[in-house]
Design an enzyme around this catalytic site. Structure first.
Site, mmCIF file in Angstrom:
data_model
loop_
_atom_site.group_PDB
_atom_site.id
_atom_site.type_symbol
_atom_site.label_atom_id
_atom_site.label_comp_id
_atom_site.label_asym_id
_atom_site.label_seq_id
_atom_site.Cartn_x
_atom_site.Cartn_y
_atom_site.Cartn_z
ATOM 1 N N LYS A 27 0.852 -1.202 0.000
ATOM 2 C CA LYS A 27 0.000 0.000 0.000
ATOM 3 C C LYS A 27 0.881 1.242 0.000
ATOM 4 O O LYS A 27 1.943 1.257 0.649
ATOM 5 C CB LYS A 27 -0.909 -0.017 1.233
ATOM 6 C CG LYS A 27 -2.015 1.038 1.215
ATOM 7 C CD LYS A 27 -2.908 0.917 2.453
ATOM 8 C CE LYS A 27 -3.999 1.986 2.476
ATOM 9 N NZ LYS A 27 -4.854 1.881 3.667
ATOM 10 N N SER A 51 -9.897 2.005 2.746
ATOM 11 C CA SER A 51 -8.974 2.742 1.914
ATOM 12 C C SER A 51 -7.966 1.868 1.150
ATOM 13 O O SER A 51 -7.413 2.303 0.156
ATOM 14 C CB SER A 51 -8.200 3.742 2.769
ATOM 15 O OG SER A 51 -7.376 3.064 3.694
ATOM 16 N N SER A 93 -10.186 -0.380 6.940
ATOM 17 C CA SER A 93 -9.577 -0.153 5.632
ATOM 18 C C SER A 93 -8.944 -1.382 4.982
ATOM 19 O O SER A 93 -8.551 -1.325 3.825
ATOM 20 C CB SER A 93 -8.524 0.957 5.715
ATOM 21 O OG SER A 93 -9.158 2.213 5.687
#
Lengths: 479, 476
Positions: free
Chosen positions: A79, A154, A178
């Site tokens: 990420k 997210s 997330s």
């Protein structure tokens, strides 16, 4: 044969048996990226050349009979809020559009040591704020299961990368859901470990008392391999625990018999509109547990109903200070147009941050301001303790808590994003876990209207083994 | 009319730890800019602070030295504001729960001792440094970013510029004793802000508090307080009042000038620093620190009085600085005569220090070299006056006592035969004085002794010469 649809644990066995090389595996995933990435947009930065080079080095190492790490040459996507030395790390923000970190996050060091091959950096909501990956400065990621729908967020890029077979494994971060919510939306497995199990050093904080790095995989065993590679105490992170360890698990011996499951009855009261069909799938999943010898009981966690408000007060307050360092002075976006120091700050931040980020900075600044701090921030801290106490009581008698991961299905682009409060409500089931610092996992439990829905398993702090037991037992039986 | 001045001080002290407060960078003054830096003290995205144990230990030592109550849980807070030398947009500091609460320090006034109470001592990180260049740009040096500080806040118990000076001297001295900082105002390891207002005790009116910044020496603190108390009194006398404001001291003019008005208190939005979580300190560790504390000035003073049998005044002067007290004790151990050591340090050495405005470490004199000189005095080889002259020459030429004494042939004449010869000559040449003495004029004896010294170039052992002289006069 398309090897990208194999599970990571299968690929790992093949690599270790020298049936296939890490180079071939890496190449296959990079080809898949080439093929689908235009549509999916799971990545912000792809590091193909370096990945192939590393894979080659790994194969050499394997040939020479050196000791091999747990990731054994498997490709992994990171990420983009996790620092990678000399590899651009943007947090999906204009603010860090060109930021090249001079250091590695501890989890990146660990992945390298465990012989993971880093493919690139995945898309996300800007600074991890959002539940759809639509707030990314680099455009939204599409849900591989249905490209008109969001992948969740997210960590939407990391979840989509697994679902679209663009990477074997991936890392995400989870502050209020997330990892679990995009795992649910993309039909993959996602784990948010106990706060303190995985080092946060080098992970750009959103809300530092809630953030935790976690993993995605195609199935439970994949997720186990990924998580095993990153856990451990880190002297560079004062909040990482000396107890941080993931026990070895013999998956073939797992049984659900005697597992004590709690169902918070407050969740029945907290219903979000339109969750009926998801609840139906959930009921069927409960039956799988019962059929395999688990016991299920209703419990009460009275303070759970305040979790969402508590979460948004604490998380935004922390966001407001965590994002203060992006001021245009030392790194990141600096406005070209300014006359005074104040203008430099204001213009740089106005231009560099997106709308949702600004909204949360403002909410958090408000919650911490004189005259409001006591009735907002401080009250939220008290509620957080009460929520934690509720969980502690339940876990004295139960192994896990089950719920749905998200009360809403993956939604089309440009819909929920226009109603921030509805977007926040999607976090109803996931945020309490972060407030209490527990561990939780989302595993696919079925589909509604052709869209995946996830089952959330929650266990007490540092009881990841129970998560894997329940999740693997369910996954195996639900097949 | 009677006015009372109320002064409170906020003092920042940089702790001389090996490492910075939250990272492994060296804590060092004077390195090349931006060489002692890392992701943590540069505030790079994702970097996290870890508390340095030595910084906590040093802060606890300060708390013990200043009689504070030590909290056994450390809670750090983020203090939010934007400034270019602040890397994270917040400073890691302490708000509601300072590490050390209360406490006091005693200062010695003519009227006796006075307790100056402390509000608190808390720990925090230092910021970087801005360097403004001539061509309008600003450079940033982050070597200082993350250096551990303690902030000492007093209650407004200080009532004059002189009390403030005495307090600061005592504070500086105490910190030097425990060795946690080099407390150099010129290098910024000791910084002091003054909060001041005055009370018209007849009318019961108070002026509003001014905060004075940019004080670079104790002298500036004194001057700023003197200037401010006059300014406050003048405004009150004309029926006005001061504004709540921050002022800057101008060293060149000795005046303070307005920096900014304080219409409202700044809102720093203090927030618990979750990156450090709450740090529990074990009682055993605090006790261990307590039991290994170096001797403090007041304790040393008490011991000096008892052990060396010197006056309270002498003891307080000799313990004024750590170096001076060490100098004295070393001297005593070398000459085994505490009275003689105290006399010499209190008079000749101190005079020299005051004349040159120096500390003992900077003076060209070690305890060993002074001991060598004093051993000549002790054994009667030279007299006191000669020794004083030798010391002066030692300080000027940096030569040893023995070298100077031998070069100038200053060894006292104690040999009675030799002295008798000289005294006989003096008696022969000064019959009138002998008569005067016999007639009761005691002053004549002094004159005769003077003559003896003149003939011996001051080398005659005064006691022996005196004795022989009187014997001869009486015997004759």
């Amino acid at each position: 044969m398309d090897i990208t649809n194999l599970k990571s644990w299968e690929l790992r066995d093949k690599i270790l048996n020298k049936e296939i090389s890490s180079y071939e595996v890496t190449e296959a995933f990079l080809e898949k990226i080439d093929e689908v990435e235009d549509e999916i947009n799971a990545f912000i930065t792809i590091d193909a050349d370096r990945a192939l080079e590393k894979a080659k080095q790994f194969d050499q190492k394997l040939m020479e009979g050196e000791e091999i790490g747990i990731l054994a040459g498997l490709p992994i996507a990171i990420k983009d809020n996790i620092m990678t030395r000399n590899l651009r790390t943007t947090c999906a923000s204009k603010m860090l559009e060109k930021y090249i970190p001079p250091y590695n996050a501890t989890v990146v060091e660990k992945i390298t040591r465990e012989d993971g091959i880093i493919l690139g950096k995945t898309n996300m909501d800007e600074f991890a704020m959002g539940g759809s990956t639509e707030t990314s400065y680099f455009g939204p990621t599409r849900n591989p299961k249905n490209k008109s729908f969001v992948p969740g967020g997210s960590s939407g890029g990391s979840a989509a990368a697994i679902a679209a077979q663009e990477s074997a494994l991936s890392l995400g971060t989870d502050t209020g859901g997330s990892i679990r919510q995009p795992a649910s939306y993309c039909g993959v497995v996602g784990i948010k470990p106990t706060y303190g199990l995985v080092s946060r050093y080098g992970v750009v904080p959103m809300s530092n008392s809630l953030d935790q790095v976690g993993v995605f995989g195609k199935d439970v065993k994949d997720a186990y391999i990924a998580l095993k590679s990153i856990v451990g105490y880190d002297p560079l992170d004062a909040t990482s625990s000396k107890k941080a360890k993931l026990e070895d698990i013999k998956f073939e011996e797992i049984s659900l018999k005697g597992l004590k499951i709690a169902l918070p009855k407050e969740y029945d009261e907290l219903r979000v509109e339109g969750d009926q069909e998801i609840r139906e799938v959930f009921k069927k999943s409960l039956k799988v547990f019962e059929d395999n010898g688990a016991t299920i009981e209703y419990v009460s966690l009275p303070y759970l109903k305040y979790a969402l408000e508590t979460y948004y007060l604490i998380s935004t307050a922390e966001v407001s200070t965590n994002l203060s360092r992006f001021d245009g002075i030392r790194y990141g976006h600096r406005a070209l147009d300014y006359n005074t120091l104040d203008e430099l700050y204001i213009n740089s931040r106005t231009e560099g941050f997106g709308e949702e980020t600004k909204r949360r900075i403002m909410m958090g600044t408000y919650a911490l301001s004189q005259g409001y701090k006591d009735e907002h921030y401080k009250k939220a801290l008290k509620l957080r303790t009460l929520i934690k106490n509720d969980y502690d009581r339940v876990f004295r008698n139960f192994d896990i808590i089950l719920s749905i991961t998200s009360p809403i299905l993956p939604f089309p682009f440009d819909s929920v994003i226009n109603s921030p409060v509805d977007m926040y409500k999607a976090d109803t089931y996931t945020v309490p876990v972060n407030l209490a610092g527990l561990c939780a996992m989302s595993v696919p439990m079925g589909e509604v209207d052709g869209l995946p829905v996830g089952l959330q398993i929650t266990a007490n702090r540092f009881e990841e083994k129970k998560l894997f037991t329940a999740a693997y037992g369910f996954e195996r039986s639900a097949k | 009319m009677s006015y009372k001045t109320l002064v409170g001080l906020e003092i920042h002290v940089e702790l001389m730890t090996e490492r910075k407060m939250f990272c492994n960078c060296k804590n060092e003054f004077g390195s090349m800019p931006n060489t002692n830096v890392c992701p943590v003290c540069l505030g790079l995205p994702g970097a996290l602070p870890v508390m340095d144990k030595q910084a906590v230990k040093y802060a606890i030592m300060a708390g013990i030295a200043f009689n504070c109550e030590i909290d056994n849980t450390i809670i750090m807070d983020r203090k939010s504001y934007f400034y270019p030398d602040l890397t994270k947009g917040y400073q890691i500091s302490q708000s509601d729960f300072p590490l050390c609460k209360g406490g006091f320090l005693e200062i010695t006034l003519k009227e006796g001792t006075k307790k100056i109470r402390l509000e608190r001592i808390h720990i925090e990180e230092d910021t970087g440094k801005q360097i403004h260049t001539d061509h309008g740009t600003t450079l940033l040096d982050f070597n200082r970013s993350g250096v551990p500080l303690i902030e000492i806040v007093t209650k407004p118990d200080i009532n004059s510029a002189e009390e403030a000076r005495l307090f600061l001297e005592k504070l500086k001295n105490t910190i030097k004793y425990i060795g946690i900082s080099d407390v150099k105002m010129e290098e910024g390891s000791l910084r002091c802000d003054v909060n001041i207002n005055v009370v018209d005790e007849d009318k019961g009116i108070k002026s509003n508090i001014s905060e004075i910044k940019n004080l670079n020496s104790f002298k500036s603190v004194v001057k700023a307080i003197e200037y401010e108390q006059e300014r406050h009194i003048a405004l009150l006398e004309s029926g006005k009042n001061t504004d709540k404001e921050t002022r800057r001291f101008n060293e060149l003019t000795g005046e303070t000038i307005l920096m900014r008005k304080k219409f409202q208190a700044s809102d720093y939005r203090y927030q618990f620093e979750a990156d450090l979580s709450k740090i529990k300190l074990s009682d055993d560790w605090i006790k261990e620190i307590e039991s290994t504390m170096p001797e403090l000035p007041d304790q040393k003073k008490k011991r000096f009085i008892e052990q060396y049998n010197i006056t309270e005044y002498d003891a307080s002067v000799l313990t004024q600085s750590k170096e001076l007290s060490f100098f004295f004790e070393e001297l005593v151990s070398l000459i085994e005569d505490s009275k003689l050591a105290a006399n010499w340090v209190m008079t000749d050495v101190m005079r020299r220090l005051n004349e040159e405005d120096k500390e003992i470490a900077k003076l060209n004199l070690s305890a060993q070299s002074l001991a060598e000189l004093l051993n000549y005095v002790k054994s009667g080889k030279i007299n006191n006056n000669t020794a004083k002259k030798v010391l002066r020459e030692m300080l000027e030429t940096n030569k040893t006592a023995s070298f100077i004494i031998e070069k100038n042939g200053l060894i006292q004449i104690s040999d009675e035969d030799e002295l008798e010869k000289i005294i006989d000559e003096v008696i022969k040449e000064n019959q009138q004085s002998i008569e005067d003495f016999k007639n009761g004029k005691d002053r004549a004896l002094g004159f005769l002794m003077g003559q003896i010294m003149k003939k011996t170039k001051g080398k005659a052992n005064p006691n022996t010469a005196n004795k022989i002289l009187i014997d001869k006069i009486n015997g004759n």
